[in-house]
Write an enzyme that holds these catalytic residues in place. Structure first.
Site, PDB file in Angstrom:
ATOM      1  N   TYR A  94     -66.409  47.675  29.847  1.00 31.74           N
ATOM      2  CA  TYR A  94     -67.391  48.752  29.945  1.00 31.74           C
ATOM      3  C   TYR A  94     -68.270  48.777  28.695  1.00 31.74           C
ATOM      4  O   TYR A  94     -67.918  48.211  27.647  1.00 31.74           O
ATOM      5  CB  TYR A  94     -66.718  50.120  30.141  1.00 31.74           C
ATOM      6  CG  TYR A  94     -65.910  50.608  28.962  1.00 31.74           C
ATOM      7  CD1 TYR A  94     -66.500  51.294  27.905  1.00 31.74           C
ATOM      8  CD2 TYR A  94     -64.529  50.396  28.905  1.00 31.74           C
ATOM      9  CE1 TYR A  94     -65.754  51.751  26.827  1.00 31.74           C
ATOM     10  CE2 TYR A  94     -63.776  50.840  27.834  1.00 31.74           C
ATOM     11  CZ  TYR A  94     -64.396  51.525  26.792  1.00 31.74           C
ATOM     12  OH  TYR A  94     -63.652  51.962  25.721  1.00 31.74           O
ATOM     13  N   CYS A  95     -69.416  49.441  28.809  1.00 28.24           N
ATOM     14  CA  CYS A  95     -70.270  49.731  27.659  1.00 28.24           C
ATOM     15  C   CYS A  95     -70.492  51.248  27.637  1.00 28.24           C
ATOM     16  O   CYS A  95     -69.648  51.996  28.140  1.00 28.24           O
ATOM     17  CB  CYS A  95     -71.578  48.950  27.721  1.00 28.24           C
ATOM     18  SG  CYS A  95     -72.625  49.341  29.134  1.00 28.24           S
ATOM     19  N   PHE A  96     -71.578  51.716  27.051  1.00 25.11           N
ATOM     20  CA  PHE A  96     -71.725  53.170  26.891  1.00 25.11           C
ATOM     21  C   PHE A  96     -71.921  53.890  28.224  1.00 25.11           C
ATOM     22  O   PHE A  96     -71.217  54.845  28.552  1.00 25.11           O
ATOM     23  CB  PHE A  96     -72.878  53.507  25.941  1.00 25.11           C
ATOM     24  CG  PHE A  96     -72.997  54.984  25.668  1.00 25.11           C
ATOM     25  CD1 PHE A  96     -71.992  55.661  25.000  1.00 25.11           C
ATOM     26  CD2 PHE A  96     -74.092  55.706  26.109  1.00 25.11           C
ATOM     27  CE1 PHE A  96     -72.073  57.028  24.772  1.00 25.11           C
ATOM     28  CE2 PHE A  96     -74.193  57.068  25.883  1.00 25.11           C
ATOM     29  CZ  PHE A  96     -73.184  57.721  25.215  1.00 25.11           C
ATOM     30  N   SER A 102     -72.814  45.998  29.609  1.00 22.39           N
ATOM     31  CA  SER A 102     -71.636  45.533  30.355  1.00 22.39           C
ATOM     32  C   SER A 102     -72.034  44.581  31.479  1.00 22.39           C
ATOM     33  O   SER A 102     -71.284  43.658  31.816  1.00 22.39           O
ATOM     34  CB  SER A 102     -70.830  46.719  30.905  1.00 22.39           C
ATOM     35  OG  SER A 102     -71.611  47.535  31.738  1.00 22.39           O
ATOM     36  N   TYR A 124     -68.337  54.326  29.142  1.00 26.19           N
ATOM     37  CA  TYR A 124     -67.644  55.237  28.232  1.00 26.19           C
ATOM     38  C   TYR A 124     -68.025  56.686  28.497  1.00 26.19           C
ATOM     39  O   TYR A 124     -67.172  57.577  28.507  1.00 26.19           O
ATOM     40  CB  TYR A 124     -67.975  54.864  26.781  1.00 26.19           C
ATOM     41  CG  TYR A 124     -67.503  55.899  25.787  1.00 26.19           C
ATOM     42  CD1 TYR A 124     -66.183  55.892  25.332  1.00 26.19           C
ATOM     43  CD2 TYR A 124     -68.360  56.896  25.316  1.00 26.19           C
ATOM     44  CE1 TYR A 124     -65.731  56.855  24.442  1.00 26.19           C
ATOM     45  CE2 TYR A 124     -67.910  57.861  24.430  1.00 26.19           C
ATOM     46  CZ  TYR A 124     -66.604  57.840  23.997  1.00 26.19           C
ATOM     47  OH  TYR A 124     -66.158  58.800  23.134  1.00 26.19           O
TER      48      TYR A 124
END
Length: 366
Positions: A94-96, A102, A124
């Site tokens: 995952y990313c933000f 991602s 996130y």
């Protein structure tokens, strides 16, 4: 390939391995327990791409990102992601926000390493929102009871022996008092909140709807309790734990002298560890100088200094009982007696450790 997921509940209940593709500075501000940070961009690269995005737009920023992460650097990062994916075939990345970063990691893993690896939709931010909601829902839907008592009565020991307890001090890595700092540091505020929420989630999933907490102030060291929970704690019922002065002195001697010294020695080695331990103990006393008053502080500091000298020379900790007992009788006990008086209407049981444990276990079964 396994599908991308937005089943945040399952991710946290099952402790699913996750790879965080955010920059290290983002990860340091807040993350989830056990997650591994393997970023697409480091902090300086992210900053440059962000500046480009603001000044020239998304396409220019994407092009700059591809320039910055290319060649051997790109190969190195893909190798790290591939190693994680192979070691954790049931995991996710995952990313933000679950967006571009991602997706790029996912694409590069597929095109460069031949690995299909799913990502967490919403990233996130969505998982963090889910955990905030988890804590708020528990506060609204569950019952809570507090364990109070004088300093050194073993409230943390009671918490540790109950299946339906929440160890706030454990999550904060701090013992909660002026002397409560551990040899290792405290988590970031968001990490503390996330760990607490996951603890609540798992215990509710195991069938618990009543939780036992230690009676705490808003701050445990520098970790702040979630506001709704802290506000609720002003009205939750209490049990009051009792023990003799001798028993409390021995418990504090073990926790704040013997065990804390061992923590520092394990971390730093015998000489540097003892020096850091002694400085921590002396600073903890100095932190309450104003509340102690000058004369009392000087008297207790002299006892402590002599005890530390004896401990360093012979390994004996007996002299520490002098300042511990005086601090309990002259400082902590009057403060806690006042608090008990203010909370008297909420106290539903008083007893020593075995009786309190039995009462709390029976209460949970009602």
């Amino acid at each position: 390939m396994r599908d991308n997921t937005s089943d945040y509940r399952r991710l946290f209940l099952d402790g699913v391995p996750m790879m965080d593709a955010r920059a290290p500075v983002e990860f340091a501000k807040g993350a989830f327990p056990g997650v591994v940070n393997l970023p697409l961009m480091d902090d300086s690269e992210r900053q440059r791409v962000g500046t480009c995005y603001k000044q020239q737009g998304q396409q220019a920023a994407i092009e700059l990102g591809h320039q910055l992460v290319s060649g051997p650097l790109k190969a190195e990062r893909i190798a790290a992601w591939a190693a994680f994916a192979e070691a954790n075939p049931d995991g996710y990345l995952y990313c933000f926000r679950g967006g571009l970063r991602s997706q790029i990691v996912q694409q590069w893993l597929k095109s460069e390493a031949g690995i299909d690896y799913p990502r967490v939709l919403g990233g996130y931010k969505a998982m963090r929102s889910f955990l905030i909601d988890t804590t708020e829902q528990a506060q609204a839907q569950c019952q809570f009871i507090l364990v109070g008592g004088m300093t050194g009565t073993g409230k943390t020991e009671v918490i540790a022996q109950l299946d339906n307890s929440l160890d706030l001090e454990g999550h904060a890595n701090h013992r909660g008092s002026s002397f409560g700092k551990r040899a290792t540091g405290q988590p970031a505020q968001i990490d503390f909140e996330n760990a607490l929420a996951i603890d609540l989630l798992r215990k509710r999933a195991a069938g618990h709807q009543q939780f036992v907490l230690e009676d705490e102030g808003r701050l445990i060291g520098r970790c702040s309790l979630p506001l709704e929970l802290y506000q609720g704690m002003q009205d939750f019922p209490l049990v009051w734990l009792e023990d003799s002065l001798a028993g409390r002195t021995e418990r504090i001697l073990k926790d704040y002298v013997t065990d804390l010294c061992a923590e520092f020695v394990e971390q730093l080695g015998p000489e540097a560890g003892f020096k850091a331990f002694a400085e921590r103990l002396q600073q903890s006393l100095a932190n309450i100088l104003k509340r102690l008053g000058g004369e009392r502080y000087q008297r207790l500091a002299a006892i402590m200094d002599q005890a530390l000298l004896e401990q360093e020379r012979r390994g004996a900790v007996d002299l520490h009982r002098g300042w511990i007992e005086a601090l309990l009788v002259e400082y902590y006990d009057p403060m806690y007696a006042y608090q008990r008086e203010n909370k008297a209407g909420r106290i539903e049981f008083v007893g020593e450790q075995a009786a309190v444990l039995e009462y709390l276990r029976q209460r949970a079964e009602r």
